[in-house]
Write a protein that holds these residues in place. Structure first.
Motif, PDB file in Angstrom:
ATOM      1  N   LYS A 245      -2.465  23.421 -14.497  1.00  0.00           N
ATOM      2  CA  LYS A 245      -2.882  22.911 -15.813  1.00  0.00           C
ATOM      3  C   LYS A 245      -2.002  21.723 -16.215  1.00  0.00           C
ATOM      4  N   LEU A 246      -0.717  21.817 -15.942  1.00  0.00           N
ATOM      5  CA  LEU A 246       0.213  20.732 -16.249  1.00  0.00           C
ATOM      6  C   LEU A 246      -0.147  19.482 -15.444  1.00  0.00           C
ATOM      7  N   ASP A 247      -0.444  19.654 -14.163  1.00  0.00           N
ATOM      8  CA  ASP A 247      -0.817  18.522 -13.317  1.00  0.00           C
ATOM      9  C   ASP A 247      -2.089  17.856 -13.845  1.00  0.00           C
ATOM     10  N   LYS A 248      -3.073  18.663 -14.188  1.00  0.00           N
ATOM     11  CA  LYS A 248      -4.332  18.135 -14.738  1.00  0.00           C
ATOM     12  C   LYS A 248      -4.063  17.390 -16.049  1.00  0.00           C
ATOM     13  N   PHE A 249      -3.213  17.970 -16.885  1.00  0.00           N
ATOM     14  CA  PHE A 249      -2.865  17.349 -18.162  1.00  0.00           C
ATOM     15  C   PHE A 249      -2.180  16.003 -17.942  1.00  0.00           C
ATOM     16  N   MET A 250      -1.209  15.956 -17.025  1.00  0.00           N
ATOM     17  CA  MET A 250      -0.480  14.722 -16.774  1.00  0.00           C
ATOM     18  C   MET A 250      -1.412  13.641 -16.221  1.00  0.00           C
ATOM     19  N   LYS A 251      -2.355  14.032 -15.370  1.00  0.00           N
ATOM     20  CA  LYS A 251      -3.329  13.063 -14.862  1.00  0.00           C
ATOM     21  C   LYS A 251      -4.228  12.548 -15.982  1.00  0.00           C
ATOM     22  N   GLN A 252      -4.606  13.444 -16.888  1.00  0.00           N
ATOM     23  CA  GLN A 252      -5.418  13.048 -18.036  1.00  0.00           C
ATOM     24  C   GLN A 252      -4.652  12.025 -18.873  1.00  0.00           C
ATOM     25  N   VAL A 253      -3.406  12.328 -19.169  1.00  0.00           N
ATOM     26  CA  VAL A 253      -2.586  11.440 -19.992  1.00  0.00           C
ATOM     27  C   VAL A 253      -2.410  10.086 -19.289  1.00  0.00           C
ATOM     28  N   ALA A 254      -2.122  10.123 -17.993  1.00  0.00           N
ATOM     29  CA  ALA A 254      -1.924   8.880 -17.241  1.00  0.00           C
ATOM     30  C   ALA A 254      -3.193   8.034 -17.208  1.00  0.00           C
ATOM     31  N   SER A 255      -4.348   8.681 -17.168  1.00  0.00           N
ATOM     32  CA  SER A 255      -5.607   7.933 -17.093  1.00  0.00           C
ATOM     33  C   SER A 255      -5.882   7.126 -18.357  1.00  0.00           C
ATOM     34  N   TYR A 256      -5.244   7.469 -19.453  1.00  0.00           N
ATOM     35  CA  TYR A 256      -5.455   6.766 -20.707  1.00  0.00           C
ATOM     36  C   TYR A 256      -4.607   5.491 -20.809  1.00  0.00           C
ATOM     37  N   GLY A 257      -3.657   5.338 -19.911  1.00  0.00           N
ATOM     38  CA  GLY A 257      -2.829   4.134 -19.927  1.00  0.00           C
ATOM     39  C   GLY A 257      -1.778   4.157 -21.014  1.00  0.00           C
ATOM     40  N   ALA A 258      -1.109   3.014 -21.178  1.00  0.00           N
ATOM     41  CA  ALA A 258       0.024   2.912 -22.106  1.00  0.00           C
ATOM     42  C   ALA A 258      -0.399   2.873 -23.564  1.00  0.00           C
ATOM     43  N   HIS A 259      -1.669   2.562 -23.808  1.00  0.00           N
ATOM     44  CA  HIS A 259      -2.130   2.438 -25.191  1.00  0.00           C
ATOM     45  C   HIS A 259      -3.401   3.258 -25.402  1.00  0.00           C
ATOM     46  N   PRO A 260      -3.248   4.584 -25.491  1.00  0.00           N
ATOM     47  CA  PRO A 260      -4.434   5.423 -25.676  1.00  0.00           C
ATOM     48  C   PRO A 260      -5.092   5.161 -27.024  1.00  0.00           C
ATOM     49  N   THR A 261      -6.398   5.349 -27.041  1.00  0.00           N
ATOM     50  CA  THR A 261      -7.145   5.206 -28.290  1.00  0.00           C
ATOM     51  C   THR A 261      -6.839   6.408 -29.180  1.00  0.00           C
ATOM     52  N   GLU A 262      -7.289   6.319 -30.402  1.00  0.00           N
ATOM     53  CA  GLU A 262      -7.104   7.433 -31.335  1.00  0.00           C
ATOM     54  C   GLU A 262      -7.779   8.701 -30.794  1.00  0.00           C
ATOM     55  N   LYS A 263      -8.985   8.536 -30.237  1.00  0.00           N
ATOM     56  CA  LYS A 263      -9.707   9.680 -29.669  1.00  0.00           C
ATOM     57  C   LYS A 263      -8.933  10.267 -28.478  1.00  0.00           C
ATOM     58  N   GLU A 264      -8.376   9.410 -27.644  1.00  0.00           N
ATOM     59  CA  GLU A 264      -7.603   9.889 -26.485  1.00  0.00           C
ATOM     60  C   GLU A 264      -6.337  10.609 -26.929  1.00  0.00           C
ATOM     61  N   ILE A 265      -5.687  10.117 -27.972  1.00  0.00           N
ATOM     62  CA  ILE A 265      -4.501  10.797 -28.497  1.00  0.00           C
ATOM     63  C   ILE A 265      -4.888  12.185 -29.015  1.00  0.00           C
ATOM     64  N   GLU A 266      -6.026  12.270 -29.672  1.00  0.00           N
ATOM     65  CA  GLU A 266      -6.510  13.567 -30.156  1.00  0.00           C
ATOM     66  C   GLU A 266      -6.765  14.512 -28.982  1.00  0.00           C
ATOM     67  N   GLU A 267      -7.379  14.003 -27.897  1.00  0.00           N
ATOM     68  CA  GLU A 267      -7.620  14.820 -26.710  1.00  0.00           C
ATOM     69  C   GLU A 267      -6.299  15.273 -26.078  1.00  0.00           C
ATOM     70  N   ILE A 268      -5.309  14.383 -26.063  1.00  0.00           N
ATOM     71  CA  ILE A 268      -3.983  14.736 -25.539  1.00  0.00           C
ATOM     72  C   ILE A 268      -3.381  15.866 -26.366  1.00  0.00           C
ATOM     73  N   MET A 269      -3.494  15.756 -27.677  1.00  0.00           N
ATOM     74  CA  MET A 269      -2.929  16.793 -28.550  1.00  0.00           C
ATOM     75  C   MET A 269      -3.600  18.133 -28.311  1.00  0.00           C
ATOM     76  N   ILE A 270      -4.927  18.141 -28.186  1.00  0.00           N
ATOM     77  CA  ILE A 270      -5.654  19.393 -27.942  1.00  0.00           C
ATOM     78  C   ILE A 270      -5.236  19.994 -26.608  1.00  0.00           C
ATOM     79  N   SER A 271      -5.181  19.163 -25.574  1.00  0.00           N
ATOM     80  CA  SER A 271      -4.770  19.649 -24.249  1.00  0.00           C
ATOM     81  C   SER A 271      -3.330  20.125 -24.253  1.00  0.00           C
TER      82      SER A 271
END
Length: 142
Positions: free
Chosen positions: A93-119
């Motif tokens: 789960k941690l590996d999947k989470f880190m890949k998700q976070v990395a896929s958003y790049g250095a400047h995640p959108t507001e929606k991506e930040i929300e997805e990061i928080m949920i994950s």
């Protein structure tokens, strides 16, 4: 009666300490994805997950679990196998989470930040449930 009161006070103190630890853990985890400092959040998340999850699991598996598997009773050995399974699940789960976070790049959108928080909350809950199992069923026997 004095002993009963002391036991209740001790339990309340220990429960409070556990909640405090969990909140500290959560705070450190969330600090890794502070929206005001997104430039470094991925690096901080990696550092945090390595320090507080991966290294902790490695220590348990190399130092604690072998001792229990060698000297523990069947119930303790079964608990170790269950905890090792938890480690595998959490690390995936941690590996999947880190890949998700990395896929958003250095400047995640507001929606991506929300997805990061949920994950991150889901991952955090898995880690805390795992820690409670250890606290309740494994470490008291040590």
């Amino acid at each position: 009666m004095k002993d009963v009161k002391m036991d209740k006070l001790t339990k309340a103190y220990l429960d409070h300490g556990m909640i405090s630890e969990e909140m500290t853990f959560f705070k450190k985890f969330v600090e890794g994805i502070d929206a005001d400092e997104v430039e470094n959040y991925l690096s901080r998340l990696r550092t945090f997950s390595e320090e507080y999850i991966t290294n902790h699991f490695r220590f348990e598996e190399e130092e604690i679990f072998p001792m229990i598997l060698k000297y523990g009773n069947e119930k303790e050995k079964k608990m170790v196998h269950m905890l090792k399974d938890d480690h595998v699940t959490i690390l995936k789960k941690l590996d999947k989470f880190m890949k998700q976070v990395a896929s958003y790049g250095a400047h995640p959108t507001e929606k991506e930040i929300e997805e990061i928080m949920i994950s991150s909350r889901a991952l955090l809950e898995m880690v805390l449930i795992h820690a409670r199992k250890e606290d309740a069923h494994l470490f008291p026997n040590l």
